[in-house]
Design an enzyme around this catalytic site. Structure first.
Site, PDB file in Angstrom:
ATOM      1  N   SER A 658     -24.674  38.830  -2.069  1.00 34.69           N
ATOM      2  CA  SER A 658     -23.223  38.771  -1.942  1.00 34.69           C
ATOM      3  C   SER A 658     -22.559  38.020  -3.089  1.00 34.69           C
ATOM      4  CB  SER A 658     -22.838  38.124  -0.610  1.00 34.69           C
ATOM      5  OG  SER A 658     -23.231  36.772  -0.574  1.00 34.69           O
ATOM      6  N   LYS A 701     -16.659  32.609   4.854  1.00 29.10           N
ATOM      7  CA  LYS A 701     -16.545  32.333   3.416  1.00 29.10           C
ATOM      8  C   LYS A 701     -15.099  32.030   3.024  1.00 29.10           C
ATOM      9  CE  LYS A 701     -20.561  35.129   2.107  1.00 29.10           C
ATOM     10  NZ  LYS A 701     -21.041  36.355   1.435  1.00 29.10           N
TER      11      LYS A 701
END
Length: 811
Positions: A658, A701
């Site tokens: 990611s 996040k």
């Protein structure tokens, strides 16, 4: 200006409007099922329950908290109530071979009735039998037999004595036996007198003694035969007395169970054994009693008789309605297949059929057995014992030593019980696929997989079902009613738990915990009805109890121990985002990713991989961005650089791709010597064509970077770049949405790496024209020019090196 616009606040979280809920509190609602959205699993469970063929046992797989046990138990209970009640299982003594107890399979309720009847029978026998043997009639007949024997013995020896006297001898009994001595004048002759006799008289005396000894020897040889006859007569008398004492008692019991051949056979064996050993048992009881009082002796006598003639009702279904459903919480080897206990007796361990104990398979026989597969596998040999029983279709009770052939001691070997059971294993997917791969017998025995999903679609129908589920759980847990604002908050939290605005969690355990805790805070606040604030307080408390590490990391960033910039710009540096999971708590945190470049041979060094801190998926992401770099910027020329990438201040393992988009942005910034905004963070993986791919943990996040920016002060320039497909997963906290609505924080959905570069640099990315050139002052032009310059420099170095070699050869 960048072409990508930030997301509007309504895209950042899918709210549930309480006004759309048509009730005031859950007390008004009809209670729905306590599990929803599991149509696939429900059908599989119903199929596995209804099919009768061998091997169609069920493995219910899925994460914990999805209601596997609840659904399975209710489905089994419903099916079990429609089935017939299985037979009772009893064990009795095998009088021919006590080490192999016999099994009795009886109609439900008959086993415990037989046990009570036999106990009553033995109690009556323990009184009637001693009375019979102590009766005057028995004693008279017994004395007559004894007297007959004594009289016959005395008569025979008297004849020998008379014959001896006629020959001038007397019969003397000495410690060494019977001997004959000559007499004279009524006195036994001394050895001196015998010595003075003439030789012919001595010979005559010797011949008479030999004749008398032979007569005595014949009499002594007949004595054992008389004794055997006496014992036979006594035994026959004992048999007749026993038959007379207990025959009518056993006959009553035989008539009661005459329709059950197994019981009649057992009672006949009991009568035969009593007839053979009744008197001996009484003698054994008298020795064990050691002169105890009559009442205590009677109790002891009954107890000893039960050890030999009682009924061990192993499984009793007298109170059962339908087939049994058994959940074994501790599935050890012996708890599954049964065991044989031992008792200490005179310093040694002994056992008998009364000490046979049932296992879960016995109790579930004829019905259903539910087991947690992890516990079965954790207990030594339990898995093998379960499989052996299912394959053999019988339950064989044996110790582990016998099962593994580790001991050769003599022990009980009860007659195996036929097995007809449906086993349901509860476990996670990992163990299921592991067993499929490593145990060839697993798929033969567990043909039905009931796969429980952990999410369900958040559509109007499922949302209404979820509301009814909440009402049912509130009712079951006896909690305060929840108003519609509280229910709406729980629905939103359900979507947050799965990290998807279009899904709801199927893990009812998490919802139950939240309901209980919200009810607790409502009680603390003296609310009669749980409202939205109580639910929010419960959520905040859950986070606060778990976020010590998250807060510590944030503090270290704020104190300057961990370097993360949230303003300004920098070359070759970008804020990446990662997710950490500690127990059940997941949170996001920003990471500084930096890149350095120099002239080289086209290799991109992943420092994390070089020191074995990068996982294979992370390394794969770095290789993909290296492929994109060469194909996109140097398709017809060598890529003349060496680059290094690293997560700064990372001291643990890194896994996942990611951060590959962030790594590529940092790398291109270093190549093009173009600064990137530090007020923005980026997450997303990249493919070889520069397309940004979705990632997991997008909410955590974003919130992780937001918390840092908020702690330092929101400037209106900060935000996060996320893959566009992740927009559907956004379920951000209320404070993040509020900041976005005020223009203080921004979420940008991106599709390509070019869009990321434009947002991070405020420069157009630029596209190649027909001649292969990028527009002036574009980001890609800077990268292209630097790469061309590096290539030219490397080629110049190569030409110079070749010229130097030629000069050396010519010299």
């Amino acid at each position: 200006m960048p072409s990508v616009k930030c997301l509007p606040p309504e895209k950042l979280s899918r709210r549930c409007d309480p006004k759309q809920l048509t009730f005031e509190t859950t007390a008004e609602l009809h209670h729905g099922p306590e599990i929803i959205g599991q149509a696939r699993a429900v059908e599989a469970v119903q199929f596995g329950i209804s099919i009768e063929h061998d091997g169609y046992n069920i493995y219910a797989l899925g994460p914990t908290g999805t209601g596997k046990q609840f659904l399975v138990e209710h489905a089994l209970q419903a099916q079990a109530s429609r089935r017939s009640t299985p037979q009772d299982l009893c064990y009795v003594n095998n009088f021919d071979d006590a080490t192999h107890p016999k099994r009795l399979s009886l109609q439900a309720g008959t086993g415990v009735t037989l046990k009570r009847d036999v106990e009553q029978l033995l109690e009556e026998i323990s009184t009637a039998l001693p009375a019979a043997f102590e009766s005057d009639e028995y004693q008279a007949r017994r004395n007559a037999i004894e007297e007959e024997f004594e009289q016959r013995s005395e008569t025979r020896f008297a004849k020998i004595q008379q014959e001896a006297e006629a020959r001038g001898f007397t019969m003397l009994k000495t410690p060494v036996g019977v001997m004959f001595a000559p007499i004279k004048d009524g006195q036994t002759m001394s050895s001196e007198a015998l010595a003075d006799l003439p030789e012919d008289e001595k010979q005559k005396l010797q011949a008479d003694v030999e004749d008398l000894q032979k007569a005595l020897q014949r009499a002594l040889q007949e004595l054992p035969r008389w004794q055997r006859k006496r014992r036979h007569q006594v035994r026959q008398l004992d048999h007749e007395t026993t038959e007379a004492a207990i025959g009518h008692l056993l006959e009553e019991l035989r008539l009661k169970y005459e329709a059950l051949p197994e019981i009649v056979s057992f009672l006949e064996a009991v009568q035969q054994d009593f007839t053979e050993h009744g008197r001996d048992l009484l003698h054994a009881e008298e020795k064990a009693g050691n002169g105890a009082q009559s009442s205590a002796a009677g109790t002891l006598r009954t107890s000893l008789l039960l050890r030999r003639y009682g009924v061990n009702a192993l499984v009793d279904h007298s109170e059962s309605m339908g087939a049994p459903v058994v959940f074994e919480h501790n599935p050890t080897f012996h708890n599954l297949i049964g065991r044989i206990d031992h008792i200490s007796q005179m310093g040694t361990l002994v056992t008998d059929f009364n000490l046979i104990r049932p296992g879960a398979l016995h109790r579930a026989n004829g019905g259903y057995l539910i087991l947690e597969v992890r516990k079965v596998l954790q207990n030594a040999f339990a898995w093998e014992g379960l499989k052996r029983a299912l394959k053999a279709k019988e339950i064989r009770i044996e110790s582990l030593g016998q099962a593994l052939s580790l001991t050769s001691t003599v022990s009980l070997e009860p007659e195996p019980a036929p097995l007809e059971v449906k086993v349901v294993l509860l476990g996670d997917r990992f163990i299921y696929y592991l067993l499929c791969a490593l145990d060839p017998e697993f798929e033969e025995l567990f043909k039905v997989a009931a796969d429980f999903d952990d999410v369900i679609d958040r559509d109007p129908q499922n949302q209404q079902s979820f509301v009814q589920l909440i009402a049912a759980l509130v009712n079951r847990e006896e909690l305060r009613p929840f108003d519609r604002s509280a229910v709406a908050k729980i629905i939103e939290q359900s979507s947050r738990l799965v990290g998807d605005a279009e899904k709801l969690t199927a893990r009812t355990a998490s919802i139950v915990d939240l309901l209980r805790e919200a009810d607790h805070w409502a009680g603390t606040n003296e609310h009669d009805v749980v409202n939205e604030n109580d639910v929010a307080r419960a959520i905040e408390a859950q986070v606060f109890r778990s976020d010590r590490v998250r807060q510590r990391l944030l503090d270290e960033v704020l104190r300057g121990s961990i370097y993360i910039d949230t303003d300004g710009d920098s070359i070759g540096q970008v804020n990446g985002l990662s997710v950490l999971k500690l127990g059940s708590f997941t949170f996001g945190r920003p990471n500084r990713i930096s890149a350095r470049v120099r002239i080289g041979k086209g290799d991109v060094i992943d420092i994390e991989r070089e020191v074995d801190l990068g996982g294979p998926i992370h390394s794969k992401g770095v290789l993909i961005l290296s492929s994109f770099l060469g194909a996109h910027y140097a398709p017809e020329q060598p890529l003349s650089l060496s680059a290094s990438l690293v997560f700064e201040q990372s001291y643990g393992g890194i896994e996942g791709d990611s951060a590959s988009a962030a790594e590529l942005c940092a790398l291109l910034s270093a190549i093009g010597e173009t600064p990137l905004k530090q007020s923005l963070a980026i997450t997303g993986s990249i493919n070889q064509h520069g397309k940004i791919q979705p990632i997991g943990g997008v909410n955590e996040k974003i919130e992780g970077f937001f918390d840092l920016c908020k702690a330092r002060g929101l400037t209106g320039e900060q935000g996060v770049l996320i893959p566009k497909p992740n927009v559907q997963h956004l379920m951000l906290r209320h404070d993040v949405v509020e900041a976005a609505s005020q223009g203080e924080f921004h979420i940008y959905p991106v599709d390509t790496i070019e869009q990321c570069l434009e947002l991070l640099s405020d420069l157009p990315a630029g596209k190649r024209d027909a001649e292969g050139n990028y527009p002036e002052s574009s980001f890609n032009q800077r990268v292209d020019q630097r790469l061309r310059a590096m290539t030219a420099t490397q080629l110049s170095w190569a030409r110079a090196a070749r010229q130097e070699d030629n000069d050396e050869r010519q010299a």
